[in-house]
Design an enzyme around this catalytic site. Structure first.
Site, PDB file in Angstrom:
ATOM      1  N   LYS A 201      22.431 -23.739  -7.656  1.00  0.00           N
ATOM      2  CA  LYS A 201      21.586 -22.647  -7.161  1.00  0.00           C
ATOM      3  C   LYS A 201      20.251 -23.248  -6.764  1.00  0.00           C
ATOM      4  CE  LYS A 201      19.551 -18.197  -8.418  1.00  0.00           C
ATOM      5  NZ  LYS A 201      19.561 -17.090  -9.404  1.00  0.00           N
ATOM      6  N   LYS A 255      24.765 -21.578  -3.904  1.00  0.00           N
ATOM      7  CA  LYS A 255      23.902 -20.478  -3.472  1.00  0.00           C
ATOM      8  C   LYS A 255      22.558 -21.006  -3.044  1.00  0.00           C
ATOM      9  CE  LYS A 255      21.660 -16.544  -5.571  1.00  0.00           C
ATOM     10  NZ  LYS A 255      21.341 -15.952  -6.841  1.00  0.00           N
TER      11      LYS A 255
HETATM   12  N1  LIG Z   1      21.349 -14.089  -9.274  1.00  0.00           N
HETATM   13  C1  LIG Z   1      21.647 -13.369  -8.100  1.00  0.00           C
HETATM   14  C2  LIG Z   1      20.659 -13.598  -7.037  1.00  0.00           C
HETATM   15  O1  LIG Z   1      19.638 -14.229  -7.290  1.00  0.00           O
HETATM   16  C3  LIG Z   1      20.953 -13.081  -5.657  1.00  0.00           C
HETATM   17  C4  LIG Z   1      20.000 -13.601  -4.652  1.00  0.00           C
HETATM   18  C5  LIG Z   1      20.071 -12.900  -3.309  1.00  0.00           C
HETATM   19  O2  LIG Z   1      21.001 -12.178  -2.948  1.00  0.00           O
HETATM   20  O3  LIG Z   1      19.113 -13.120  -2.570  1.00  0.00           O
END
Ligand SMILES: NCC(=O)CCC(=O)O
Ligand SMILES: [Mg+2]
Length: 331
Positions: A201, A255
């Site tokens: 992440k 992510k």
């Molecule tokens: N832990 C989940 C997220 O941080 C989602 C981030 C996003 O959709 O911008």
């Protein structure tokens, strides 16, 4: 081996008509590839549109159940839930995350009751519960303390599993939390609850609208660079994935999504495990902004970006466009 060349070989031959393109497609997108993130809010009959995520709303638990039915009917196998915790329930230690009757647990139970055949993924991190908007506990200098945070994350995970969560998804990026959560799940009788680790992440500029959605954007001071990854790095992502797998992760996530397709491809190639991507809020917002500006076709942009994740090696994608995409694809 000799290879034919032009004019004997014409790669355009297999592209000449729709039937032959279908026959030669190397990757396919299906509704079962999609996980739909949903935002839960307090109340009854509430819908709160999120202005930085046009087309996405927070729903009270009854509305979340209605969305779960739509998702199931469209062939989506799994939902991801995020709570917008009331301001007076946020604290420095995020203890609302441990409340068995918090918004998240009530939403999980209501969905399990009404739509038992859909999977529920729950995010583990303290940012929706802390008064400071960071994902963990802070020391006096504002540094997120790794090991003390893990103790709270274990409690948060067990709380979600007891409410009925199927996949625990730690998004906090603390070192060692996957192993600690796995051990606790085993001890507490949740052997079949999966862990999808947010393994790589990145500290990204694409999360802005999400922080509006869970109400943490106004609270957050500073950034998350002392725990989320530097966008400059990819070797480090492989080390993160290796550790989370060794600690018992069933699947791993990269992510954000599109800017990190290279990471997805490397992870899939190296580890041959289920890899998921999170097409995050800023990516969704960019597509919607392009559509609103008249410079792109929504359906085509959505399907092309989601297919790109499959080509890179993903088993599935978390996307705010999930319901729209699933309906376009037809269950
Ligand atoms: N832990 C989940 C997220 O941080 C989602 C981030 C996003 O959709 O911008
Ligand atoms: Mg890690």
């Amino acid at each position: 081996m000799t290879h034919a060349s032009y004019p004997a070989l014409r790669l355009r031959r297999t592209r000449a008509a729709a039937w032959t393109r279908a026959l030669h497609a190397e990757n396919r997108l299906h509704p079962s590839d999609l996980i739909w993130p949903l935002f839960v809010t307090e109340g009854q009959g509430e819908e709160e549109p999120i202005s930085s995520l046009p087309g996405v709303s927070r729903w009270s638990v009854d509305g979340i159940v209605a969305r779960a039915r739509e998702a199931r009917d469209a062939g989506i196998p799994c939902l991801a839930l995020f709570p917008n915790t009331q301001a007076d329930r946020r604290s420095d230690d995020g203890e609302e995350a441990l409340n068995p009757d918090n918004l998240m647990c009530r939403a999980i139970r209501a969905i399990k009751d009404a739509v038992p055949d859909i999977g529920i993924l729950t995010d583990v991190a303290l940012d929706p519960y802390t008064a400071h908007g960071q994902d963990g506990l802070l020391d006096e200098q504002g540094y997120v303390i790794n090991d003390a945070t893990i103790d709270v994350l274990i409690g948060q995970s067990l709380n979600q599993a007891a409410a009925g969560a199927d996949i625990i998804a730690p998004s906090d990026m603390m070192d060692g939390r996957v192993g600690a959560i796995r051990e606790a799940l085993e001890e507490e009788g949740h052997a079949n609850v999966q862990i999808m680790a947010y393994a790589a992440k990145y500290a990204s500029a694409f999360y802005g609208p999400f922080r509006d959605a869970v109400g943490s954007s106004g609270l957050l001071k500073g950034d998350k660079k002392s725990y989320q990854m530097d966008p400059a790095n990819s070797e480090e992502a492989l080390r993160e994935v290796a550790l989370d797998l060794a600690e018992g992760a069933d699947s791993v996530m990269v992510k954000p999504g599109l800017p990190y397709l290279d990471i997805i491809a490397r992870v899939k190639d190296r580890f041959e495990v289920p890899v998921f991507a999170y097409q995050v809020s800023g990516e969704y917002a960019m597509i919607e902004a392009a559509v609103a500006a008249g410079v792109g076709n929504r359906d085509a942009l959505v399907l092309e970006t989601l297919l790109a994740f499959k080509r890179a090696g993903c088993s599935g994608v978390l996307t705010y466009h999930a319901l729209h995409a699933a309906r376009l694809l037809g269950a």
